[in-house]
Design a protein around this motif. Structure first.
Motif, PDB file in Angstrom:
ATOM      1  N   ILE A   1       0.824  -1.184  -0.016  1.00 47.26           N
ATOM      2  CA  ILE A   1       0.104   0.031   0.097  1.00 47.26           C
ATOM      3  C   ILE A   1       0.855   1.110  -0.020  1.00 47.26           C
ATOM      4  N   SER A   2       1.961   1.242   0.781  1.00 40.87           N
ATOM      5  CA  SER A   2       2.928   2.223   0.889  1.00 40.87           C
ATOM      6  C   SER A   2       3.423   2.691  -0.596  1.00 40.87           C
ATOM      7  N   VAL A   3       3.761   1.352  -1.389  1.00 35.54           N
ATOM      8  CA  VAL A   3       4.544   1.721  -2.714  1.00 35.54           C
ATOM      9  C   VAL A   3       3.598   2.335  -3.406  1.00 35.54           C
ATOM     10  N   PHE A   4       1.995   1.834  -3.696  1.00 40.01           N
ATOM     11  CA  PHE A   4       0.940   2.714  -4.489  1.00 40.01           C
ATOM     12  C   PHE A   4       0.813   3.983  -3.899  1.00 40.01           C
ATOM     13  N   GLU A   5       0.746   4.284  -2.785  1.00 40.50           N
ATOM     14  CA  GLU A   5       0.482   5.524  -2.243  1.00 40.50           C
ATOM     15  C   GLU A   5       1.632   6.568  -2.865  1.00 40.50           C
ATOM     16  N   ARG A   6       2.788   6.015  -2.670  1.00 42.16           N
ATOM     17  CA  ARG A   6       4.012   6.780  -3.198  1.00 42.16           C
ATOM     18  C   ARG A   6       3.969   6.989  -4.557  1.00 42.16           C
ATOM     19  N   ASN A   7       3.734   5.877  -5.482  1.00 38.00           N
ATOM     20  CA  ASN A   7       3.568   6.078  -6.842  1.00 38.00           C
ATOM     21  C   ASN A   7       2.431   6.842  -7.324  1.00 38.00           C
ATOM     22  N   LEU A   8       1.414   6.867  -6.748  1.00 39.08           N
ATOM     23  CA  LEU A   8       0.051   7.573  -6.971  1.00 39.08           C
ATOM     24  C   LEU A   8       0.427   8.997  -6.621  1.00 39.08           C
ATOM     25  N   SER A   9       1.300   9.452  -5.566  1.00 40.11           N
ATOM     26  CA  SER A   9       1.347  10.801  -5.361  1.00 40.11           C
ATOM     27  C   SER A   9       2.365  11.159  -6.340  1.00 40.11           C
ATOM     28  N   GLN A  10       3.251  10.459  -6.867  1.00 45.73           N
ATOM     29  CA  GLN A  10       4.174  11.047  -7.708  1.00 45.73           C
ATOM     30  C   GLN A  10       3.303  11.139  -9.299  1.00 45.73           C
ATOM     31  N   PHE A  11       2.446  10.239  -9.522  1.00 47.08           N
ATOM     32  CA  PHE A  11       1.731  10.046 -10.690  1.00 47.08           C
ATOM     33  C   PHE A  11       0.858  11.523 -10.791  1.00 47.08           C
TER      34      PHE A  11
ATOM     35  N   LEU B   1      -7.487   1.415  -1.282  1.00 52.07           N
ATOM     36  CA  LEU B   1      -6.685   0.451  -0.350  1.00 52.07           C
ATOM     37  C   LEU B   1      -6.467   1.387   1.027  1.00 52.07           C
ATOM     38  N   SER B   2      -6.420   2.729   0.767  1.00 52.37           N
ATOM     39  CA  SER B   2      -6.299   3.461   1.829  1.00 52.37           C
ATOM     40  C   SER B   2      -6.896   4.969   1.659  1.00 52.37           C
ATOM     41  N   PRO B   3      -7.169   5.472   2.881  1.00 54.01           N
ATOM     42  CA  PRO B   3      -7.646   7.037   2.842  1.00 54.01           C
ATOM     43  C   PRO B   3      -6.840   7.971   1.638  1.00 54.01           C
ATOM     44  N   THR B   4      -5.408   7.662   1.675  1.00 48.54           N
ATOM     45  CA  THR B   4      -4.754   8.458   1.070  1.00 48.54           C
ATOM     46  C   THR B   4      -4.898   8.338  -0.545  1.00 48.54           C
ATOM     47  N   ILE B   5      -5.074   7.028  -0.679  1.00 52.92           N
ATOM     48  CA  ILE B   5      -5.334   6.340  -2.315  1.00 52.92           C
ATOM     49  C   ILE B   5      -6.563   6.928  -2.750  1.00 52.92           C
ATOM     50  N   LYS B   6      -7.605   6.919  -1.844  1.00 58.65           N
ATOM     51  CA  LYS B   6      -8.841   7.203  -2.003  1.00 58.65           C
ATOM     52  C   LYS B   6      -9.040   8.763  -2.419  1.00 58.65           C
ATOM     53  N   LYS B   7      -8.328   9.637  -1.589  1.00 51.97           N
ATOM     54  CA  LYS B   7      -8.369  10.961  -1.610  1.00 51.97           C
ATOM     55  C   LYS B   7      -7.896  11.430  -3.331  1.00 51.97           C
ATOM     56  N   LEU B   8      -6.610  11.067  -3.461  1.00 55.52           N
ATOM     57  CA  LEU B   8      -5.808  11.221  -4.720  1.00 55.52           C
ATOM     58  C   LEU B   8      -6.603  10.824  -5.765  1.00 55.52           C
ATOM     59  N   ALA B   9      -7.310   9.724  -5.781  1.00 55.22           N
ATOM     60  CA  ALA B   9      -8.024   9.044  -6.842  1.00 55.22           C
ATOM     61  C   ALA B   9      -9.299   9.933  -6.946  1.00 55.22           C
ATOM     62  N   ASP B  10      -9.988  10.389  -5.910  1.00 53.27           N
ATOM     63  CA  ASP B  10     -11.064  11.481  -6.188  1.00 53.27           C
ATOM     64  C   ASP B  10     -10.453  12.581  -6.986  1.00 53.27           C
ATOM     65  N   GLN B  11      -9.486  13.096  -6.594  1.00 52.86           N
ATOM     66  CA  GLN B  11      -9.193  14.261  -7.013  1.00 52.86           C
ATOM     67  C   GLN B  11      -8.697  14.138  -8.578  1.00 52.86           C
ATOM     68  N   LEU B  12      -8.077  13.116  -8.976  1.00 57.80           N
ATOM     69  CA  LEU B  12      -7.886  12.797 -10.330  1.00 57.80           C
ATOM     70  C   LEU B  12      -9.088  12.511 -11.090  1.00 57.80           C
ATOM     71  N   ASN B  13     -10.079  11.839 -10.737  1.00 58.15           N
ATOM     72  CA  ASN B  13     -11.299  11.578 -11.147  1.00 58.15           C
ATOM     73  C   ASN B  13     -11.974  12.859 -11.591  1.00 58.15           C
ATOM     74  N   THR B  14     -12.037  14.033 -10.760  1.00 55.81           N
ATOM     75  CA  THR B  14     -12.452  15.132 -10.994  1.00 55.81           C
ATOM     76  C   THR B  14     -11.963  15.868 -12.205  1.00 55.81           C
ATOM     77  N   LEU B  15     -10.772  16.037 -12.144  1.00 53.31           N
ATOM     78  CA  LEU B  15      -9.958  16.788 -13.213  1.00 53.31           C
ATOM     79  C   LEU B  15      -9.926  16.018 -14.346  1.00 53.31           C
ATOM     80  N   SER B  16      -9.644  14.747 -14.249  1.00 56.63           N
ATOM     81  CA  SER B  16      -9.517  13.889 -15.525  1.00 56.63           C
ATOM     82  C   SER B  16     -11.007  13.956 -16.283  1.00 56.63           C
ATOM     83  N   ALA B  17     -12.083  13.797 -15.535  1.00 53.68           N
ATOM     84  CA  ALA B  17     -13.640  13.985 -16.156  1.00 53.68           C
ATOM     85  C   ALA B  17     -13.612  15.211 -17.035  1.00 53.68           C
ATOM     86  N   GLN B  18     -13.157  16.372 -16.149  1.00 56.10           N
ATOM     87  CA  GLN B  18     -13.317  17.571 -17.246  1.00 56.10           C
ATOM     88  C   GLN B  18     -12.223  17.646 -18.238  1.00 56.10           C
ATOM     89  N   ALA B  19     -11.077  17.282 -18.017  1.00 57.05           N
ATOM     90  CA  ALA B  19     -10.095  17.134 -19.229  1.00 57.05           C
ATOM     91  C   ALA B  19     -10.389  16.384 -20.236  1.00 57.05           C
TER      92      ALA B  19
END
Length: 448
Positions: free
Chosen positions: A128-138, A187-205
């Motif tokens: 989970i830590s790896v995915f959080e770090r990767n998603l954050s960098q992404f 998998l974690s609150p951090t991943i969910k928060k970043l994913a929600d932000q990505l969803n919002t912006l990517s939907a508009q883009a």
């Protein structure tokens, strides 16, 4: 003559590949921590062979999780396999009896199971830590790229003629995301928060380029409409040239040809260089090509007649009337040359040449004919000044015309017409005179 225009056509046109999409975070509830087994003092003791079997199976699931984690890189955002492994381990642990009868004889085997479970929990946290770090960098990289797409699209308006900024923004996004395989699970609150932000912006883009492209296509169609309109103007100019004013009609056509060639076509070609070739763009381009082809083909039907040569010893003559009307095909000019030279040799006088045709044909003045460049008004002053007075001179002149190659001569005097036609018949001359009441002061020659 102008040749057909070639609208910009290049196989390596810009194209759009929008693969933004919505970054879906799976909302399924996932247990990301395995519970340790509970022991109770009871009899009979759980068989050690059973505990060893449980231990082996848990270790197999944990090993699978470990293998997945070891394969992760900085670009790993596909959480599906990892999540599936967690779910598989959780399901297996849930299938084991929760209350095990443990005593001194089987405690070691029991403890081994819990050690494997704790190893699994540590590995899940590590993954989970790896995915959080990767998603954050992404996210750090992709957020500004998505915003660039949105901003570029927002700049497209009803005057825009360039889609390059949008295409380049999309290309930068696509290039950045190439190494990633994205399948996000909560998998974690951090991943969910970043994913929600990505969803919002990517939907508009994801939606913005479609609206911007629709506007560009509309703008292109409007520009093509201007070119298509030229075919309407061309028809009007042709009608004017044919039935009203040949000079003005030709000039109108020439002006619209130059406008199309020097302004409209270059503008459209430049427009095409900076936009994608969508079906709408291709359809409009075909309409423009058809319109241009119509304009060019009809322009190339305008004749280019030869100018009447100046008077000299080989072609003695005078001219009267508008000098712009002194053009014709080579046939009429050769006949006029022969006629004038013969008349001059016989009489010592020069014939007067009036209206022939405009350089590029068309209606001239009140003339119904003269359109093919094979006609010419020609005047014998001795006859023209005093109509129908000197009939012998008129007859002699008309005979010269027919002998010199004129196939049809119009004149107003019935007596002259009849006399010359009888003479032509007797002498097997193909040409003849035709009575035309308006031609009282001049002859009208026609060849062909």
């Amino acid at each position: 003559m102008l040749t057909a225009f070639n609208l910009y056509s290049k196989s390596e046109k810009m194209h759009i590949m929008i693969k933004i999409g919505t970054i879906i975070a799976n909302n399924q509830v996932i247990k990301t921590e395995f519970e340790e087994f509970k022991k109770i003092s009871c009899a009979p003791l759980t068989a050690e062979s059973h505990l060893n079997l449980y231990h082996t199976s848990v270790k197999t699931h944990v090993a699978k999780i470990s293998k997945i984690i070891s394969s992760l890189s900085m670009y790993s955002l596909d959480m599906a396999e990892f999540t599936s492994a967690i779910n598989g381990c959780t399901a297996y642990i849930a299938s084991i009896p929760q209350n095990l009868c443990i005593g001194p004889l089987n405690a070691v085997a029991y403890d081994a199971i819990n050690i494997a479970v704790n190893q699994g929990n540590n590995l899940v946290k590590q993954g989970i830590s790896v995915f959080e770090r990767n998603l954050s960098q992404f996210s750090l990289g992709v957020f500004p790229l998505l915003q660039q797409i949105i901003s570029a699209c927002q700049l497209v308006n009803n005057e825009s003629r360039d889609f390059t900024a949008v295409s380049e923004a999309i290309e930068r996004y696509n290039n950045f995301t190439v190494p990633y395989s994205v399948d996000i699970w909560n998998l974690s609150p951090t991943i969910k928060k970043l994913a929600d932000q990505l969803n919002t912006l990517s939907a508009q883009a994801d939606q913005s380029p479609g609206a911007a492209l629709f506007q560009i296509e509309t703008n292109f169609e409007k520009e093509v409409d201007i070119i298509v309109q030229q075919s309407k103007y061309a028809k009007e100019a042709l009608i004017q040239w044919e039935s009203k004013d040949g000079e003005a009609g030709y000039q109108s056509y020439l002006d619209l040809m130059r406008y199309t060639e020097e302004t409209l076509i270059p503008q459209l070609e430049e427009f095409l260089k900076n936009i994608p070739l969508t079906p709408r763009i291709n359809a409009s381009t075909e309409l423009a090509k058809i319109a241009v082809e119509y304009v060019v083909q009809n322009y190339n039907t305008f004749p280019v007649f030869t100018a009447l040569p100046p008077s000299d010893d080989e072609f003695p003559h005078y001219t009267y009337g508008n000098p712009k009307r002194k053009f014709g095909q080579s046939e009429i000019i050769e006949v006029l040359k022969t006629v004038c030279l013969a008349y001059f040799h016989l009489t010592g006088n020069k014939l007067w040449i009036g209206d022939m045709q405009l350089e590029h044909g068309g209606r001239i003045g009140t003339h119904v004919s003269h359109k093919l460049g094979l006609d010419a008004d020609i005047d014998v002053i001795e006859v023209g000044d005093v109509p129908n007075i000197n009939r012998p001179l008129a007859i002699n002149t008309a005979q010269i015309f027919l002998q010199s190659g004129a196939t049809l001569v119009f004149y107003a005097d019935h007596n002259v017409v009849n006399t010359v036609n009888e003479w032509a018949l007797e002498n097997e001359i193909k040409g003849h005179l035709s009575h035309e009441p308006d031609h009282t002061k001049h002859f009208h020659l026609r060849v062909g």
